[in-house]
Design an enzyme around this catalytic site. Structure first.
Site, short mmCIF file in Angstrom:
data_model
loop_
_atom_site.label_atom_id
_atom_site.label_comp_id
_atom_site.label_asym_id
_atom_site.label_seq_id
_atom_site.Cartn_x
_atom_site.Cartn_y
_atom_site.Cartn_z
N HIS A 220 0.78 -1.04 -0.06
CA HIS A 220 0.00 0.16 -0.03
C HIS A 220 0.80 1.47 0.07
O HIS A 220 0.29 2.37 0.43
CB HIS A 220 -0.93 -0.02 1.20
CG HIS A 220 -2.00 0.80 1.25
ND1 HIS A 220 -2.20 1.93 2.03
CD2 HIS A 220 -3.08 0.99 0.45
CE1 HIS A 220 -3.28 2.68 1.71
NE2 HIS A 220 -3.82 2.05 0.68
N LYS A 222 3.07 4.46 -1.33
CA LYS A 222 3.27 5.31 -2.38
C LYS A 222 4.55 6.13 -2.26
O LYS A 222 4.90 6.98 -1.30
CB LYS A 222 2.14 6.39 -2.42
CG LYS A 222 0.79 5.70 -2.45
CD LYS A 222 0.02 5.56 -1.20
CE LYS A 222 -1.45 4.85 -1.30
NZ LYS A 222 -1.91 4.24 -0.44
N ASP A 227 16.93 10.41 -7.83
CA ASP A 227 18.56 10.57 -7.68
C ASP A 227 18.82 10.54 -6.41
O ASP A 227 19.96 11.02 -6.26
CB ASP A 227 18.79 12.01 -8.49
CG ASP A 227 18.79 12.04 -9.96
OD1 ASP A 227 18.68 10.96 -10.62
OD2 ASP A 227 18.49 13.08 -10.46
N HIS A 392 -9.21 11.40 0.71
CA HIS A 392 -8.42 10.36 0.62
C HIS A 392 -7.07 10.35 1.62
O HIS A 392 -6.41 9.68 1.83
CB HIS A 392 -8.00 9.74 -0.63
CG HIS A 392 -7.23 8.46 -0.74
ND1 HIS A 392 -5.95 8.22 -0.95
CD2 HIS A 392 -7.75 7.21 -0.58
CE1 HIS A 392 -5.65 7.21 -1.01
NE2 HIS A 392 -6.61 6.23 -0.82
N LYS A 394 -4.61 10.71 4.67
CA LYS A 394 -4.21 9.96 6.04
C LYS A 394 -3.17 10.70 6.79
O LYS A 394 -1.97 10.68 6.63
CB LYS A 394 -3.60 8.54 5.54
CG LYS A 394 -4.60 7.48 4.53
CD LYS A 394 -3.98 7.71 3.01
CE LYS A 394 -4.36 6.69 1.85
NZ LYS A 394 -5.61 6.25 2.24
N ASP A 399 -1.41 18.80 19.12
CA ASP A 399 -0.81 19.84 20.24
C ASP A 399 0.25 20.62 19.54
O ASP A 399 1.44 21.23 20.28
CB ASP A 399 -0.06 18.75 21.35
CG ASP A 399 -1.14 18.08 22.20
OD1 ASP A 399 -2.15 18.50 22.15
OD2 ASP A 399 -0.63 17.49 22.91
#
Length: 474
Positions: A220, A222, A227, A392, A394, A399
């Site tokens: 899952h 990404k 370089d 979408h 996450k 604080d």
């Protein structure tokens, strides 16, 4: 969406295997016809898959060990220090040092302080930046994505990878093939012909133990590393939904933290069967000085580990929050420990707010999300449903100091079954940016109250209760 439906079907198929075994051996007393025997053998095979999925096969663990052992032998002391010795941990505020040590976990993700960060909340911005950075690549491009689409924007990224490979850039691409089953083989074949090294994350040509072990697991992550100096990670896949339609959050990083994402990618590459012909120094160049000096800790998590850092990170940060804790997640199916931490934080007076999309992207996630609403609301947690385009992101922020932007949803699968990575930012300015993003999204939200929950009819509650039973499979 397709990937989610596929992974649900795989999980349900495994449960079906167990039910077949139970039916024939418990209710039939072991007296089977030939047809029933074949059904039972199929069920037994699926049960074996379930048992193997309890933790990775020994061959996967062996590849992990071989990768790390080889890296430590070849890498110079400066690189080992940058990746494993946590040189910047003393710059973290107070008790967050304990948090950093907790989440470093199995992969020893360290804190780095020579970083420049851009928080991306617009998909078109990521698309433009990524294309530009890929165009400017001179040495290497490493990429792994849960979903790599076949639409207009995705093809533009694919064509750029092809172009760079033809120019002599070393391009490696990990294909999460089960989540991308609807995309034909020829789509990737053109990449291979141009010189892009494409590896299937779950391949039937691997050892049978590897294949069965990974059947119910998804990569899952990404990740893009260019370089060894520029990296991307976060919620956005390669797809026009993310580039043009959905609301998501992503990171572009320059600096020492890029090495952590490079390490995560190379580890994935090796356990997926990929080969490395270049020395490690090729992938870990010396970083330029970045005046922003942001503190970042990138953490990898995966199934089969004895300790799950991402789940533990949610627990610790919730239980140590003093003022507020704001969460954005498209899928809200928390594990019992995280749900308990959420309720404990709210009951202790912390302002806990959870934002999820008003409309889920699959038919089953809406009721699954809502099945947790009642006990959260009763504990004092505030729930916001975001209207408009699907959200979408996450993320969490707490604080005015600690932020998290990554690939992991707040659900069982991300906590225990997926290969994930999260970036933790120890920085007041970045925390205030993330807080402002949350507050801006609140303008497009409706707060869901206990009165709203009590107004639900039985036919609203029934699918919620059914999906709650299979929450760990979603």
């Amino acid at each position: 969406m397709r990937g989610q439906i596929i992974q649900l079907l795989v999980s349900l198929l495994l449960v079906a295997g167990i039910l077949v075994i139970l039916f024939f051996f418990v209710f039939k007393g072991g007296k089977l016809t030939n047809q029933e025997l074949w059904h039972t053998l199929l069920g037994l095979f699926l049960v074996i898959v379930v048992l193997l999925n309890l933790r990775p096969h020994w061959s996967v663990e062996k590849k992990h060990r071989r990768f790390f052992d080889g890296f430590l032998i070849e890498a110079d002391n400066g690189l080992v220090n940058r990746l494993f010795d946590n040189p910047a941990i003393d710059r973290i505020d107070g008790e967050y040092k304990s948090f950093s040590k907790l989440i470093s976990g199995t992969f020893q993700g360290c804190v780095s302080d020579n970083n420049s960060v851009e928080i991306i909340t617009d998909g078109s911005r990521k698309y433009d930046l990524l294309l530009e950075d890929l165009e400017n690549a001179r040495e290497s491009i490493n990429m792994e994505y849960y979903h790599f689409g076949a639409d207009k924007g995705s093809r533009a990224i694919r064509d750029m990878l092809i172009k760079k490979a033809q120019e002599g850039v070393k391009v490696k691409f990990i294909n999460e093939n089960i989540a991308n089953l609807p995309i034909g083989h020829r789509y990737y074949q053109s990449m291979k012909k141009a010189g892009v090294e494409v590896i299937r994350f779950t391949g039937v040509r691997h050892l049978i133990g590897d294949f069965l072990t990974k059947l119910n697991y998804r990569n899952h992550r990404k990740i893009v590393v260019i370089d060894g100096k520029i990296a991307y990670t976060g919620g956005m896949n390669i797809n026009d939904h993310y580039f043009r339609q959905w609301r998501d959050t992503h990171l572009r990083i320059e600096g020492d933290a890029v090495a952590s994402l490079q390490m995560i990618f190379l580890n994935s590459w090796v356990i997926s069967g990929g080969k490395r012909t270049e020395p490690y120094s090729f992938y870990f160049p010396q970083q330029e000085h970045h005046a922003d000096n942001r503190l970042i800790q990138v953490i990898a998590d995966e199934p089969g580990l004895n300790f799950h850092s991402i789940e533990a990170g949610y627990q610790w940060s919730l239980l140590h929050a003093k003022d507020y804790f704001y969460i954005q997640t498209p899928y809200f199916v928390p594990s019992k420990p995280v749900l308990s931490a959420l309720k404990s934080a709210a009951r202790s007076g912390v302002d806990v707010r959870i934002m999820i999309p008003a409309k889920a992207d699959t038919f089953f996630m809406g009721p699954a999300n809502k099945s947790f609403f009642a006990e959260c609301l009763q504990s004092g947690i505030r729930i916001y449903l975001r209207r408009g385009e699907f959200m979408h992101a996450k993320t969490f922020v707490t604080d005015d100091y600690l932020s998290c932007i990554g690939t992991a949803n707040m659900d069982y699968r991300s906590f225990t079954l997926n290969y994930e990575d999260n970036a933790y930012l120890y920085d007041r300015e970045l925390a205030l940016q993330n807080k402002a993003v949350f507050e801006n999204d609140l303008l497009q939200c409706d707060e869901f109250t206990l009165q709203d929950e009590q107004a639900w009819k039985w036919y609203h509650r029934l699918p919620q209760q059914l999906l709650r039973l299979i929450a760990p499979l979603l």
